[in-house]
Write a protein that holds these residues in place. Sequence first.
Motif, PDB file in Angstrom:
ATOM      1  N   LYS A  87     -10.877  -0.525   2.129  1.00 37.34           N
ATOM      2  CA  LYS A  87     -10.899   0.546   1.334  1.00 37.34           C
ATOM      3  C   LYS A  87     -10.546   1.862   2.130  1.00 37.34           C
ATOM      4  CE  LYS A  87     -13.466  -1.293  -2.576  1.00 37.34           C
ATOM      5  NZ  LYS A  87     -14.811  -1.167  -3.337  1.00 37.34           N
ATOM      6  N   ALA A  88     -11.386   1.757   3.283  1.00 35.36           N
ATOM      7  CA  ALA A  88     -11.210   3.021   4.022  1.00 35.36           C
ATOM      8  C   ALA A  88      -9.879   3.188   4.833  1.00 35.36           C
ATOM      9  CB  ALA A  88     -12.215   2.818   5.271  1.00 35.36           C
ATOM     10  N   ALA A  89      -9.414   2.203   5.125  1.00 28.69           N
ATOM     11  CA  ALA A  89      -7.879   2.107   5.704  1.00 28.69           C
ATOM     12  C   ALA A  89      -6.780   2.465   4.617  1.00 28.69           C
ATOM     13  CB  ALA A  89      -7.653   0.575   6.298  1.00 28.69           C
ATOM     14  N   ILE A  90      -6.901   2.254   3.575  1.00 36.74           N
ATOM     15  CA  ILE A  90      -6.183   2.438   2.533  1.00 36.74           C
ATOM     16  C   ILE A  90      -6.373   3.760   2.068  1.00 36.74           C
ATOM     17  CG2 ILE A  90      -5.348   2.335   0.129  1.00 36.74           C
ATOM     18  CD1 ILE A  90      -5.879  -0.780   0.378  1.00 36.74           C
ATOM     19  N   SER A  91      -7.712   4.293   2.081  1.00 39.90           N
ATOM     20  CA  SER A  91      -7.742   5.650   1.900  1.00 39.90           C
ATOM     21  C   SER A  91      -7.337   6.800   2.918  1.00 39.90           C
ATOM     22  CB  SER A  91      -9.287   5.980   1.492  1.00 39.90           C
ATOM     23  OG  SER A  91      -9.787   7.446   1.445  1.00 39.90           O
ATOM     24  N   ALA A  92      -7.399   6.311   4.296  1.00 42.34           N
ATOM     25  CA  ALA A  92      -6.999   7.159   5.269  1.00 42.34           C
ATOM     26  C   ALA A  92      -5.585   7.133   5.076  1.00 42.34           C
ATOM     27  CB  ALA A  92      -7.424   6.391   6.798  1.00 42.34           C
ATOM     28  N   PHE A  93      -4.883   6.053   4.800  1.00 42.45           N
ATOM     29  CA  PHE A  93      -3.371   6.202   4.808  1.00 42.45           C
ATOM     30  C   PHE A  93      -2.900   7.254   3.772  1.00 42.45           C
ATOM     31  CE2 PHE A  93       0.487   5.072   2.218  1.00 42.45           C
ATOM     32  CZ  PHE A  93       1.176   5.231   3.277  1.00 42.45           C
ATOM     33  N   ALA A  94      -3.569   7.057   2.514  1.00 45.30           N
ATOM     34  CA  ALA A  94      -3.504   8.080   1.551  1.00 45.30           C
ATOM     35  C   ALA A  94      -3.565   9.635   1.933  1.00 45.30           C
ATOM     36  CB  ALA A  94      -4.214   7.925   0.320  1.00 45.30           C
ATOM     37  N   ASP A  95      -4.656   9.890   2.593  1.00 46.27           N
ATOM     38  CA  ASP A  95      -5.051  11.196   3.077  1.00 46.27           C
ATOM     39  C   ASP A  95      -3.993  11.649   4.007  1.00 46.27           C
ATOM     40  OD1 ASP A  95      -7.309  11.340   1.528  1.00 46.27           O
ATOM     41  OD2 ASP A  95      -8.596  10.687   3.353  1.00 46.27           O
ATOM     42  N   GLU A  96      -3.458  10.809   4.914  1.00 48.97           N
ATOM     43  CA  GLU A  96      -2.637  11.328   5.941  1.00 48.97           C
ATOM     44  C   GLU A  96      -1.139  11.417   5.145  1.00 48.97           C
ATOM     45  OE1 GLU A  96      -2.128   8.232   8.892  1.00 48.97           O
ATOM     46  OE2 GLU A  96      -4.223   8.273   9.540  1.00 48.97           O
ATOM     47  N   ALA A  97      -0.715  10.439   4.147  1.00 47.02           N
ATOM     48  CA  ALA A  97       0.591  10.496   3.412  1.00 47.02           C
ATOM     49  C   ALA A  97       0.590  11.908   2.561  1.00 47.02           C
ATOM     50  CB  ALA A  97       0.846   9.230   2.746  1.00 47.02           C
ATOM     51  N   LYS A  98      -0.625  12.222   2.082  1.00 47.03           N
ATOM     52  CA  LYS A  98      -0.554  13.506   1.225  1.00 47.03           C
ATOM     53  C   LYS A  98      -0.451  14.717   2.175  1.00 47.03           C
ATOM     54  CE  LYS A  98      -3.598  11.696  -2.462  1.00 47.03           C
ATOM     55  NZ  LYS A  98      -5.069  11.822  -2.753  1.00 47.03           N
ATOM     56  N   ALA A  99      -0.953  14.653   3.391  1.00 46.20           N
ATOM     57  CA  ALA A  99      -1.102  15.870   4.310  1.00 46.20           C
ATOM     58  C   ALA A  99       0.591  15.929   4.687  1.00 46.20           C
ATOM     59  CB  ALA A  99      -1.810  15.675   5.465  1.00 46.20           C
ATOM     60  N   ALA A 100       1.297  14.737   4.996  1.00 41.04           N
ATOM     61  CA  ALA A 100       2.529  14.816   5.669  1.00 41.04           C
ATOM     62  C   ALA A 100       3.662  15.217   4.459  1.00 41.04           C
ATOM     63  CB  ALA A 100       2.913  13.415   6.100  1.00 41.04           C
ATOM     64  N   VAL A 106       1.047  -1.208   0.097  1.00 38.12           N
ATOM     65  CA  VAL A 106      -0.031   0.062   0.137  1.00 38.12           C
ATOM     66  C   VAL A 106       0.862   1.258  -0.062  1.00 38.12           C
ATOM     67  CG1 VAL A 106      -1.450   1.496   1.347  1.00 38.12           C
ATOM     68  CG2 VAL A 106      -1.886  -1.099   1.183  1.00 38.12           C
ATOM     69  N   ALA A 107       1.992   1.076   0.582  1.00 40.05           N
ATOM     70  CA  ALA A 107       2.886   2.391   1.039  1.00 40.05           C
ATOM     71  C   ALA A 107       3.601   2.669  -0.344  1.00 40.05           C
ATOM     72  CB  ALA A 107       3.761   2.377   2.081  1.00 40.05           C
ATOM     73  N   LYS A 108       3.862   1.590  -0.987  1.00 42.02           N
ATOM     74  CA  LYS A 108       4.971   1.818  -2.022  1.00 42.02           C
ATOM     75  C   LYS A 108       4.185   2.335  -3.272  1.00 42.02           C
ATOM     76  CE  LYS A 108       8.995  -0.961  -0.567  1.00 42.02           C
ATOM     77  NZ  LYS A 108      10.023  -1.996  -0.995  1.00 42.02           N
TER      78      LYS A 108
END
Length: 563
Positions: free
Chosen positions: A434-447, A387-389
């Motif tokens: 899907k919600a977990a992956i979307s949450a990570f994406a939002d956090e990563a974009k903000a970071a 997911v991260a990569k």
Amino acid sequence: MTPPTADALDDPGALPKHHEPTQSERKVILASSLGTVFEWYDFYLYGLLATIITAQFFSGVNETTGFIFALGAFAAGFAVRPFGALVFGRLGDMVGRKYTFLVTMGLMGVATFCVGVLPNYAAIGVAAPLILVLLRMLQGLALGGEYGGAATYVAEHAPNNKRGLYTSFIQTTATLGLFLALLVVIGTRFIVGEDAFKEWGWRIPFLVSVLLLGVSLWIRMQLEESPVFKKMKEEGTTSKRPLTEAFGQWANLKVVLIALFGAVTGQAVIWYTGQFYALFYLEKMMRVDGATTNILIAIALALATPFFVIFGWLSDKIGRKPIILTGLLLAALTYFPLFSALERYANPAMSHARASAPVTVSADPASCSVQFDPIGKTKYDTSGCDVAKSFLAKAGISYNNIETAGTGKGATVQIGGVTLSIADPSVLAGDDRKAAISAFADEAKAALTTAGYPDKADPAAMNKPMVVLILFIMVLYVTMVYGPIAALLVELFPTRIRYSAMSLPYHIGNGWFGGFLPTIAFAMVAATGDITFGLWYPILVAGLTFVIGLVFLPETFRRNIDN
């Protein structure tokens, strides 16, 4: 081929007398070069528009894989070039240089026009990319027969002491064809607007090729047969089996292999790194918009193109080998600092963010997939590492890998001083996953935003003169290795098999080692997460070619080619 005498080696003026070109023959050489420019224009349009073609013809796969597929279709045209070299090289050695030109030009023009009218993926589905690859292969076949004929034709018209200079004009045609394509693409972008260009305007440069086809065919019809080939034809000494003679006899095959691995492979990777990989790198990795990228590349090409002729002329004075080998060595030694500087000046915010807030992915390597999907359907959602990569690859963010095998820790992403944990998607299903992956994406974009990573390069912050200078240096390396190489290849082989024998190593080198460079380099980047890792490919190939050329490649600039 009759070797030069000792006197000839000591004194270029002692070379066997080669006829002096007449005014009409100079026009013929010019016509040959112009026709080749138009043929390269057709071929390189695809490379310039790879990002748009990804969206038009490979929209059924994820963005990263789609771009690699688009580069693969670009490379498909190169894959078949050696076969074109065999087919048209044989015809050129048996029938003549002139008639081969007409066939290759017609095939190239028709295939290019058809790309301009081809329906996209949304219209006809998977048939669209399949037909596109077929058209690219037809272009590659045509180009495989073009270069050897043009170089041979011009060299056989040139005086012995100016062969490097005369053939250097053929060497400019690939860059001039790219430059012409850039001008047409840039002009179309400005006339129709960027949104319209991405939707339908990209077809215009392909459709314009039908006009160039007409002009090119008219130019080629004015050509006369090479005097060297005409004399050989009259004497009945043409080869009956040029392919067997060129590649079935060890004395000739040995020279073919030396030409391939001691000159052409290194020349090829430098050509495509300096003129195409740099373009892809700016647009895809540095997030510079397509129009600006095209303009910067066009300026660098315009400034560097005269050096093809300068180095061709110089090779008549000091030899082909020292110039080619120097270009190989300089490129291998300086690519990493040059591309690092390119990032610093093209997208300083990205460069600063990478230095001040590096991104690392910590995970058990057993849970990580290679981030290159050959069928374009993998979602990379079964492990935290994937997911991260996957997110970072799509965002064009370079990252380092830290292995955590045996620690019992899950995957984490560190962006500067911020550490993000990733919920293990394998224990989740359906909407929860899907919600977990979307949450990570939002956090990563903000970071990433907080750390200063930009979505696009800022034109106002870009140091455009320095970007042009860096691109100019890389194209200058291209002129060093490419300017003298046509004369070198022509001089390595006797007239009766010259077209076939020089065409195959040239097109294996440029079609395979060079043509696949963007695809290989970007796959290496996607697999490692390091945006500079793909540079190892051209560096290692250029370095190996330098060593082989230094040991085995003969100097040829004082040879007589009339035999």
